[in-house]
Write an enzyme that holds these catalytic residues in place. Structure first.
Site, PDB file in Angstrom:
ATOM      1  N   HIS A  90      41.691  39.802  39.412  1.00 10.53           N
ATOM      2  CA  HIS A  90      41.481  39.166  40.915  1.00 10.53           C
ATOM      3  C   HIS A  90      42.537  39.168  41.469  1.00 10.53           C
ATOM      4  O   HIS A  90      42.444  39.157  42.676  1.00 10.53           O
ATOM      5  CB  HIS A  90      40.605  37.853  40.522  1.00 10.53           C
ATOM      6  CG  HIS A  90      40.450  36.917  41.713  1.00 10.53           C
ATOM      7  ND1 HIS A  90      41.597  35.841  42.043  1.00 10.53           N
ATOM      8  CD2 HIS A  90      39.674  36.920  42.686  1.00 10.53           C
ATOM      9  CE1 HIS A  90      41.122  35.385  42.886  1.00 10.53           C
ATOM     10  NE2 HIS A  90      39.846  36.075  43.258  1.00 10.53           N
ATOM     11  N   ARG A 104      41.322  37.108  35.667  1.00 10.24           N
ATOM     12  CA  ARG A 104      42.008  36.519  36.964  1.00 10.24           C
ATOM     13  C   ARG A 104      43.186  37.539  37.275  1.00 10.24           C
ATOM     14  O   ARG A 104      43.765  37.632  38.166  1.00 10.24           O
ATOM     15  CB  ARG A 104      42.468  35.098  36.473  1.00 10.24           C
ATOM     16  CG  ARG A 104      43.192  34.616  37.451  1.00 10.24           C
ATOM     17  CD  ARG A 104      43.365  32.986  37.222  1.00 10.24           C
ATOM     18  NE  ARG A 104      42.260  32.064  37.149  1.00 10.24           N
ATOM     19  CZ  ARG A 104      41.793  31.668  38.230  1.00 10.24           C
ATOM     20  NH1 ARG A 104      42.241  31.871  39.325  1.00 10.24           N
ATOM     21  NH2 ARG A 104      40.664  30.851  38.334  1.00 10.24           N
ATOM     22  N   SER A 155      34.248  36.907  43.457  1.00  9.33           N
ATOM     23  CA  SER A 155      35.153  37.999  43.138  1.00  9.33           C
ATOM     24  C   SER A 155      35.144  38.031  41.694  1.00  9.33           C
ATOM     25  O   SER A 155      34.866  39.183  40.999  1.00  9.33           O
ATOM     26  CB  SER A 155      36.630  37.467  43.558  1.00  9.33           C
ATOM     27  OG  SER A 155      36.629  37.337  44.913  1.00  9.33           O
TER      28      SER A 155
END
Length: 224
Positions: free
Chosen positions: A47, A44, A20
Site C-alpha cells: 500500500h 501495508r 486500497s
C-alpha cells in the site's frame, strides 16, 4: 480519443485506506505467500509503495512479529534513523499505546560525534540511542551504516538484542549487504527486504501495521 477515466467514489482517509487494501487483496488472491498478521504487514508495505514485488523480497525472522507486538504492548521506545521515518509513525497510533518515537539525527551531540569520528550521523545516532534511550524497536530505512553498526554492537555485546529491527535501508552502497548481514543473524528479530529496495516510509509502515494490530487488541482506533 482517450479512454474514459472511472474514479472510485471515496473521500475519507479511512475509506481510502480500506479500499486500497481491498484492491491489493483482490490482486493477490489466496493462497498467498503470507497470511495473518504477516500478510497485513506485507499488504501495508505494498500500500505504501504500490510495489507488488515486495511479496517476494520481504523476510521475517521467526520471532519478529510477536516480539515486535510485545514491545508495543508494553509502551516501548522506537528509534528511527531519519526524521521522515519518525514522522511516518504518527502519534495517533503511538500515544494510545504509551510508546515513544525518537530520532537523534539532529541532536547536537550526535552531530559532534559524527564529525569527531569522521562517520555518518546515523552511525553516531545509533550508538547514542543504544546507550541513552535503550530502544526496543529500531527502524532503519535509510542508513546502511546504522544497520551495520547495530549488528556489530549486538555481536560484541555492547548492545542488548532489540525486540525488533525493521532493517530496510535503501540504495546502492551497502544497502543490500547490510540487510543480508542482518538476515544472517539468528538472534536479532528482524523484518527486512532482500536487495536494494527500502526507504523511510516503507520501514515506518511496518511499525504502523504492528501498532494497528495492538490497537485492535485493545479495542482502540487510530482513525483520523
Amino acid at each position: 480519443m482517450s479512454a474514459k477515466v472511472e474514479l472510485i467514489a471515496v473521500r475519507k482517509p479511512g475509506d481510502i485506506e480500506r479500499k486500497s487494501f481491498e484492491i491489493i487483496d483482490s490482486e493477490v488472491p489466496e493462497p498467498r505467500k503470507f497470511d495473518g498478521l504477516h500478510w497485513q504487514i506485507v499488504r501495508r508495505m505494498i500500500h505504501t509503495t504500490a510495489d507488488f514485488e515486495l511479496i517476494d523480497l520481504v523476510r521475517f525472522h521467526p520471532s519478529a512479529v510477536e516480539s515486535g507486538l510485545n514491545a508495543l504492548r508494553t509502551g516501548c521506545t522506537v528509534v528511527t534513523d531519519t526524521e521522515m521515518a519518525r514522522c511516518g509513525i504518527p502519534l495517533r497510533r503511538m500515544n494510545p499505546l504509551g510508546c515513544e518515537v525518537r530520532c537523534l539525527m539532529n541532536d547536537p551531540q550526535v552531530i559532534a560525534a559524527a564529525k569527531a569520528g569522521n562517520t555518518t550521523r546515523a552511525y553516531a545516532a545509533l550508538e547514542m540511542a543504544s546507550s541513552s534511550l535503550k530502544p526496543a524497536v529500531h527502524v532503519i530505512g535509510n542508513a546502511p551504516t546504522a544497520l551495520l553498526r547495530l549488528v556489530e554492537m549486538v555481536n560484541d555485546g555492547s548492545m542488548d538484542v532489540p525486540a525488533l529491527v525493521v532493517g530496510m535501508p535503501v540504495g546502492f552502497v551497502n544497502a543490500a549487504e547490510s540487510k543480508a548481514l542482518l538476515m544472517e543473524h539468528a538472534e536479532i528479530p528482524y523484518i527486512s527486504i532482500e536487495g536494494r529496495k527500502g526507504g523511510s516510509a516503507l520501514a515506518a509502515c511496518v511499525v504502523n501495521a504492528l501498532a494497528e494490530a495492538v490497537l485492535a487488541e485493545k479495542g482502540l482506533s487510530s482513525e483520523l
